[in-house]
Design an enzyme around this catalytic site. Structure first.
Site, PDB file in Angstrom:
ATOM      1  N   LYS A   1      -8.717  -2.225  -7.872  1.00 45.29           N
ATOM      2  CA  LYS A   1      -7.346  -1.836  -8.204  1.00 45.29           C
ATOM      3  C   LYS A   1      -6.417  -2.212  -7.061  1.00 45.29           C
ATOM      4  O   LYS A   1      -6.526  -1.681  -5.963  1.00 45.29           O
ATOM      5  CB  LYS A   1      -7.257  -0.329  -8.434  1.00 45.29           C
ATOM      6  CG  LYS A   1      -5.905   0.084  -8.972  1.00 45.29           C
ATOM      7  CD  LYS A   1      -5.687   1.581  -8.891  1.00 45.29           C
ATOM      8  CE  LYS A   1      -4.685   1.972  -7.839  1.00 45.29           C
ATOM      9  NZ  LYS A   1      -3.393   1.313  -7.889  1.00 45.29           N
TER      10      LYS A   1
ATOM     11  N   GLY B   1      -5.662   2.521   2.623  1.00 45.79           N
ATOM     12  CA  GLY B   1      -4.403   3.154   2.220  1.00 45.79           C
ATOM     13  C   GLY B   1      -4.085   4.305   3.151  1.00 45.79           C
ATOM     14  O   GLY B   1      -4.547   4.351   4.294  1.00 45.79           O
TER      15      GLY B   1
ATOM     16  N   THR C   1      -4.398  10.050   0.931  1.00 40.92           N
ATOM     17  CA  THR C   1      -5.165   9.530  -0.216  1.00 40.92           C
ATOM     18  C   THR C   1      -6.644   9.441   0.147  1.00 40.92           C
ATOM     19  O   THR C   1      -7.519   9.759  -0.673  1.00 40.92           O
ATOM     20  CB  THR C   1      -4.639   8.137  -0.640  1.00 40.92           C
ATOM     21  OG1 THR C   1      -3.221   8.159  -0.682  1.00 40.92           O
ATOM     22  CG2 THR C   1      -5.168   7.741  -2.003  1.00 40.92           C
TER      23      THR C   1
ATOM     24  N   GLU D   1     -10.272   2.955   5.235  1.00 40.50           N
ATOM     25  CA  GLU D   1      -9.383   2.376   6.258  1.00 40.50           C
ATOM     26  C   GLU D   1      -8.021   3.005   6.051  1.00 40.50           C
ATOM     27  O   GLU D   1      -7.332   2.703   5.071  1.00 40.50           O
ATOM     28  CB  GLU D   1      -9.292   0.854   6.081  1.00 40.50           C
ATOM     29  CG  GLU D   1     -10.614   0.128   6.163  1.00 40.50           C
ATOM     30  CD  GLU D   1     -11.218   0.149   7.553  1.00 40.50           C
ATOM     31  OE1 GLU D   1     -10.468   0.360   8.531  1.00 40.50           O
ATOM     32  OE2 GLU D   1     -12.435  -0.037   7.667  1.00 40.50           O
TER      33      GLU D   1
ATOM     34  N   CYS E   1      -0.688  -1.967   9.333  1.00 38.84           N
ATOM     35  CA  CYS E   1      -1.370  -0.804   9.904  1.00 38.84           C
ATOM     36  C   CYS E   1      -1.638  -1.002  11.395  1.00 38.84           C
ATOM     37  O   CYS E   1      -1.860  -0.034  12.119  1.00 38.84           O
ATOM     38  CB  CYS E   1      -2.668  -0.551   9.167  1.00 38.84           C
ATOM     39  SG  CYS E   1      -3.733  -2.008   9.135  1.00 38.84           S
TER      40      CYS E   1
ATOM     41  N   GLU F   1       2.976   8.934  10.957  1.00 36.99           N
ATOM     42  CA  GLU F   1       3.080   7.503  10.634  1.00 36.99           C
ATOM     43  C   GLU F   1       4.373   7.241   9.845  1.00 36.99           C
ATOM     44  O   GLU F   1       4.610   7.866   8.819  1.00 36.99           O
ATOM     45  CB  GLU F   1       1.873   7.073   9.793  1.00 36.99           C
ATOM     46  CG  GLU F   1       1.878   5.587   9.501  1.00 36.99           C
ATOM     47  CD  GLU F   1       0.717   5.137   8.611  1.00 36.99           C
ATOM     48  OE1 GLU F   1       0.429   5.807   7.617  1.00 36.99           O
ATOM     49  OE2 GLU F   1       0.121   4.097   8.928  1.00 36.99           O
TER      50      GLU F   1
END
Ligand code: NAD
Length: 506
Positions: free
Chosen positions: A177, A230, A234, A252, A286, A410
């Site tokens: 996805k 992500g 999540t 990750e 990231c 973040e």
């Protein structure tokens, strides 16, 4: 409007719901294509297709898998330009970046793992037991079965293929996805998979939202491993569901990376790279360094030079080759970033440059691929665009406490903070003071200090006198709330396999 479709069992299929939602172009803020609003029914279909394909694919010799994956590499390279244009339009990133980084890296991911699978070797151990027993142990490394791969919007095709390539190369079949925010290049990839002759069901791509599609992949009993990139929130949710099902998990997640600059560094090199490591891809990488620590003797000079360079960055049409900073990926993310700029002010931060919405007008006509690769000439159109989308000026903030929210949470946008420091101990403590531990950057010409500090930073990756210098063989991932597991090299191939020890008495 062009409809994106799911790719299941080797075919392009409509979602079970028959429903679609808008795909927004970040530079204009307008819908330009439609995304399938898939759900658990589509995930079930995709998983069935993947299960059906697994016995044959897992038994396919690595040389044959190699040949198919290398055909895919050639097709991605053939379509570099339409893929780069599509990525830029979908994500808002400068097309120059998509052309030089995102799409070449997608091809590199498949090339790397096509070859790596042919070099993966298994261990054997000769055993001498009590009473003269002699045995040989060998390790079989077998693909786990159906793997679930879920990716984010910031480097869409780059990170999508970073998961799919090792999974397929290892002999797994996949239900994948892409982010619903940037689905277009994954859609284009499905067409290339058909053209490359990837057997039906080896890769299945289900489009849609996280709550409907992502969570159905994570919860599906026949999906044995989840590779996710992500946000940390999540990742927590995924772990809550997948861990009690004893699935293999690679997560990750987010970061809040320190960039530590000592006065003895190569100043010009550091300055140029720090502009990049702060604002490449609108700061939506990231690995970007968002907290910049500068040794006090250099602080004022750095502040002056950095602010001057940053304020001269061109925020503009992603399709303009001269653009340095494109559009923020979505309205929701745009508003989140602006809310952090407001928060920084209330926390006592001084905005040295940026801090506002950037107004951008279309400077070049756009060539827009309409999501097909069969005939790129026929499927492009020239239009002139009004850019009412989501642009933010690159922003530099000083004067904030290390423990304030702006310095702890973040932001994932074109916003950095700068802070002076005096000692190694102090800067290590501040660098490590956040919940994250993905990447750190260190600038010094003192070799002993570079080694000493690298070993003390709580971080999965440390760049010394460089940034984003990637070698696909190296372990990639974070510590603390930046995730678990490592991608890259043989690590990723091993993740998609189970080890079985066979002990044969001689
Ligand atoms: P996100 O977590 O919102 O979404 C990532 C993917 O997960 C999307 O495909 C989304 O649809 C899906 N998803 C959402 N909810 C889900 C659920 N309940 N179950 C399963 N799947 C679900 O992240 P994002 O906003 O797309 O990406 C930005 C984040 O990604 C940032 O935090 C960034 O640091 C992180 N990131 C990390 C790395 C890394 O290598 N560590 C790389 C890139 C981005």
């Amino acid at each position: 409007m062009h409809k994106i479709e799911n790719y299941i069992g080797g075919e392009m299929v409509t979602p079970a719901s028959g429903e679609y939602f808008d795909n927004i172009e970040p530079a204009t803020g307008e819908a330009y294509s439609l995304i399938p609003d898939s759900d658990g029914r589509d995930v079930n279909l995709a998983t069935d297709a993947a299960k059906l394909a697994f016995p044959a694919w897992s038994a396919t010799p690595p040389e044959e898998r190699f040949a198919i994956l290398m055909r895919l590499v050639s097709l991605i390279e053939r379509d570099l330009e339409p893929l780069a244009l599509a990525e830029s339009k979908d994500n808002g990133k400068p097309v120059s970046l998509a052309r030089s980084v995102d799409i070449p890296r997608a091809a590199a991911n498949f090339r790397f793992y096509a070859t790596a699978a042919m070099h993966l070797a298994n261990e054997s151990h000769e055993t001498f037991g009590i009473g003269g027993v002699h045995a040989i142990n060998y390790t079989l490394r077998q693909p786990v079965g159906v793997a679930g791969c879920i990716s984010p919007w910031n480097l869409p095709l780059y990170l999508f293929t970073w998961k799919i390539a090792p999974a397929i190369a290892a002999g797994c079949t996949v239900v994948a996805k892409p982010s619903e925010v940037t689905p277009m290049t994954a859609h284009l990839l499905s067409k290339l998979c058909i053209e490359a002759g990837l057997p039906p069901g080896v890769l299945n791509i289900v489009h849609g939202t996280g709550p409907k599609v992502g969570s159905a992949i994570v919860a599906h009993k026949d999906i044995k491993a989840i590779s996710f990139t992500g946000g940390t929130a999540t990742g927590e949710e995924i772990a809550r569901v997948a861990a009690p099902m004893f699935k293999k998990l690679s997560l990750e997640l987010g970061g809040k990376n320190p960039n530590i600059i000592f006065a003895d560094c190569n100043y010009d090199e550091m300055l140029a790279t720090t502009v990049r490591s702060s604002f490449s891809n609108q700061g939506e990488i990231c690995l970007c360094g968002s907290r910049i620590f500068v040794e006090r003797p250099h602080y004022d000079q750095f502040k002056r030079d950095f602010v001057e360079r940053v304020s001269s960055l061109k925020v503009g049409d992603p399709n303009d080759p001269a653009t340095d900073v494109g559009a923020i990926v979505s309205k929701q993310h745009f508003e989140k970033i602006l809310s952090y700029v407001d928060l920084a002010k209330t926390e006592g931060g001084r905005i040295l440059t940026g801090g506002s919405i950037a107004s951008v007008s279309s400077s070049v006509p756009s060539v827009v691929p309409t999501a097909t690769t069969e005939n790129t000439d026929a499927d492009t159109e020239i239009i002139v665009r009004k850019l009412n989308g989501y642009f933010i000026e690159p922003t530099v903030i000083e004067g904030l406490a290390h423990d304030c929210r702006t310095n702890q949470e973040e932001i994932f946008g074109p916003v950095v903070t700068i802070m002076p420091f005096d000692t190694e101990e102090e800067v290590i403590a501040h660098a490590n003071s956040v919940r994250y531990g993905l990447a750190a950057t260190l600038w010094t010409e003192n070799l002993s200090r570079a080694h000493r500090i690298s070993s003390k930073l709580e971080s999965g990756i440390v760049w010394v006198n460089c940034w984003m210098l990637r070698d696909l063989r190296t372990p990639f991932g974070g510590v603390k709330d930046s995730g678990i597991g490592r991608e890259g090299g043989f690590e990723a191939l091993k993740f998609f396999t189970e080890e079985k020890n066979v002990c044969v008495r001689m």
